[in-house]
Design a protein around this motif. Structure first.
Motif, PDB file in Angstrom:
ATOM      1  N   GLN A   8       0.845  -1.192   0.000  1.00  0.00           N
ATOM      2  CA  GLN A   8       0.000   0.000   0.000  1.00  0.00           C
ATOM      3  C   GLN A   8       0.883   1.246   0.000  1.00  0.00           C
ATOM      4  OE1 GLN A   8      -3.244   0.094   2.792  1.00  0.00           O
ATOM      5  NE2 GLN A   8      -3.452   2.300   2.678  1.00  0.00           N
ATOM      6  N   ARG A   9       1.904   1.259   0.824  1.00  0.00           N
ATOM      7  CA  ARG A   9       2.805   2.420   0.865  1.00  0.00           C
ATOM      8  C   ARG A   9       3.477   2.630  -0.485  1.00  0.00           C
ATOM      9  NH1 ARG A   9       8.100   2.817   2.455  1.00  0.00           N
ATOM     10  NH2 ARG A   9       8.038   0.861   3.600  1.00  0.00           N
ATOM     11  N   GLU A  62       0.710  10.214  -3.814  1.00  0.00           N
ATOM     12  CA  GLU A  62      -0.322  10.567  -2.837  1.00  0.00           C
ATOM     13  C   GLU A  62       0.322  11.390  -1.714  1.00  0.00           C
ATOM     14  OE1 GLU A  62      -4.430  10.108  -1.878  1.00  0.00           O
ATOM     15  OE2 GLU A  62      -3.409   9.192  -3.569  1.00  0.00           O
ATOM     16  N   GLU A  72       1.462  12.875   1.768  1.00  0.00           N
ATOM     17  CA  GLU A  72       1.810  12.167   3.007  1.00  0.00           C
ATOM     18  C   GLU A  72       0.682  12.216   4.036  1.00  0.00           C
ATOM     19  OE1 GLU A  72       4.333  10.116   3.760  1.00  0.00           O
ATOM     20  OE2 GLU A  72       4.994  10.358   1.684  1.00  0.00           O
ATOM     21  N   ASP A  73      -0.134  13.264   4.009  1.00  0.00           N
ATOM     22  CA  ASP A  73      -1.229  13.375   4.970  1.00  0.00           C
ATOM     23  C   ASP A  73      -2.567  12.899   4.402  1.00  0.00           C
ATOM     24  OD1 ASP A  73      -1.546  15.471   3.193  1.00  0.00           O
ATOM     25  OD2 ASP A  73      -2.036  16.956   4.730  1.00  0.00           O
ATOM     26  N   SER A  74      -2.525  12.203   3.276  1.00  0.00           N
ATOM     27  CA  SER A  74      -3.733  11.687   2.641  1.00  0.00           C
ATOM     28  C   SER A  74      -4.434  10.656   3.533  1.00  0.00           C
ATOM     29  CB  SER A  74      -3.365  11.029   1.310  1.00  0.00           C
ATOM     30  OG  SER A  74      -4.443  10.258   0.827  1.00  0.00           O
ATOM     31  N   PRO A  75      -5.771  10.681   3.567  1.00  0.00           N
ATOM     32  CA  PRO A  75      -6.510   9.643   4.308  1.00  0.00           C
ATOM     33  C   PRO A  75      -6.174   8.230   3.818  1.00  0.00           C
ATOM     34  CG  PRO A  75      -7.983  11.410   3.634  1.00  0.00           C
ATOM     35  CD  PRO A  75      -6.661  11.679   2.981  1.00  0.00           C
ATOM     36  N   ARG A  76      -5.802   8.098   2.557  1.00  0.00           N
ATOM     37  CA  ARG A  76      -5.461   6.775   2.011  1.00  0.00           C
ATOM     38  C   ARG A  76      -4.256   6.178   2.718  1.00  0.00           C
ATOM     39  NH1 ARG A  76      -5.251   6.880  -4.428  1.00  0.00           N
ATOM     40  NH2 ARG A  76      -6.078   4.781  -4.342  1.00  0.00           N
ATOM     41  N   ARG A  77      -3.395   7.005   3.274  1.00  0.00           N
ATOM     42  CA  ARG A  77      -2.209   6.511   3.988  1.00  0.00           C
ATOM     43  C   ARG A  77      -2.538   6.106   5.420  1.00  0.00           C
ATOM     44  NH1 ARG A  77       2.525   6.968   1.165  1.00  0.00           N
ATOM     45  NH2 ARG A  77       2.558   8.478  -0.536  1.00  0.00           N
ATOM     46  N   LYS A  78      -3.724   6.451   5.883  1.00  0.00           N
ATOM     47  CA  LYS A  78      -4.112   6.157   7.265  1.00  0.00           C
ATOM     48  C   LYS A  78      -5.144   5.030   7.360  1.00  0.00           C
ATOM     49  CE  LYS A  78      -3.277  10.970   8.562  1.00  0.00           C
ATOM     50  NZ  LYS A  78      -2.750  11.415   7.276  1.00  0.00           N
ATOM     51  N   GLN A  79      -5.641   4.572   6.227  1.00  0.00           N
ATOM     52  CA  GLN A  79      -6.679   3.537   6.229  1.00  0.00           C
ATOM     53  C   GLN A  79      -6.098   2.216   5.740  1.00  0.00           C
ATOM     54  OE1 GLN A  79      -9.366   5.396   3.453  1.00  0.00           O
ATOM     55  NE2 GLN A  79      -8.580   4.216   1.729  1.00  0.00           N
TER      56      GLN A  79
END
Length: 143
Positions: free
Chosen positions: A25-26, A34, A36-43
């Motif tokens: 994913q990373r 994307e 770095e603070d994208s919601p996609r990086r936290k889900q």
């Protein structure tokens, strides 16, 4: 924008059992540049939606993740997982657009891959009939 399929994810036909999914994913989100603070990086998973165009001519593009939470192929289990289903329902009922496009990395409508022999074995939503019917009902009920 984008989502992944199995070879982007890491292993042919892989689903939630793939041990490298967090790292993959990373890598995908880095490739897509994307934030770095994208919601996609936290889900858990790479699903996302985007709105394009001015008021009255808006197009919403919804990208599904058919890998991160998908159960084994012959299980008739889950493809999206509960958090993504809840998110998808909010997206389809949320900010309105004149057109909505849903991107899936596997076939949604065709039954061909679910009924052909091993030579033509392909992944599709048809291998998960309950999930596919749920998707069709959600699309219909959200108009």
């Amino acid at each position: 924008i984008g989502t992944w399929d199995d070879h982007d994810y890491g292993v042919n036909d892989a689903g939630k059992e793939y041990s490298g999914k967090v790292f993959s994913q990373r890598l995908l989100l880095d490739f897509l540049d994307e934030d770095e603070d994208s919601p996609r990086r936290k889900q858990a998973g790479v699903y996302a939606s985007y709105m394009f165009g001015p008021e009255g001519k808006r197009v919403k593009v919804i990208m599904l993740d058919t890998r991160y939470h998908r159960d084994p192929l012959l299980s008739d289990g889950a493809i999206l997982g509960d958090p993504q289903w809840q998110w998808l329902e909010r997206e389809l009922r949320g900010p309105q657009s004149e057109m909505t496009i849903i991107g899936s990395s596997i076939q949604v409508v065709s039954n061909l891959s679910a009924t052909t022999g091993p030579l033509f074995y392909v992944e599709s939503w048809a291998r998960f009939p309950r999930e596919r019917e749920r998707l069709f009902r959600l699309i219909d009920s959200s108009k």
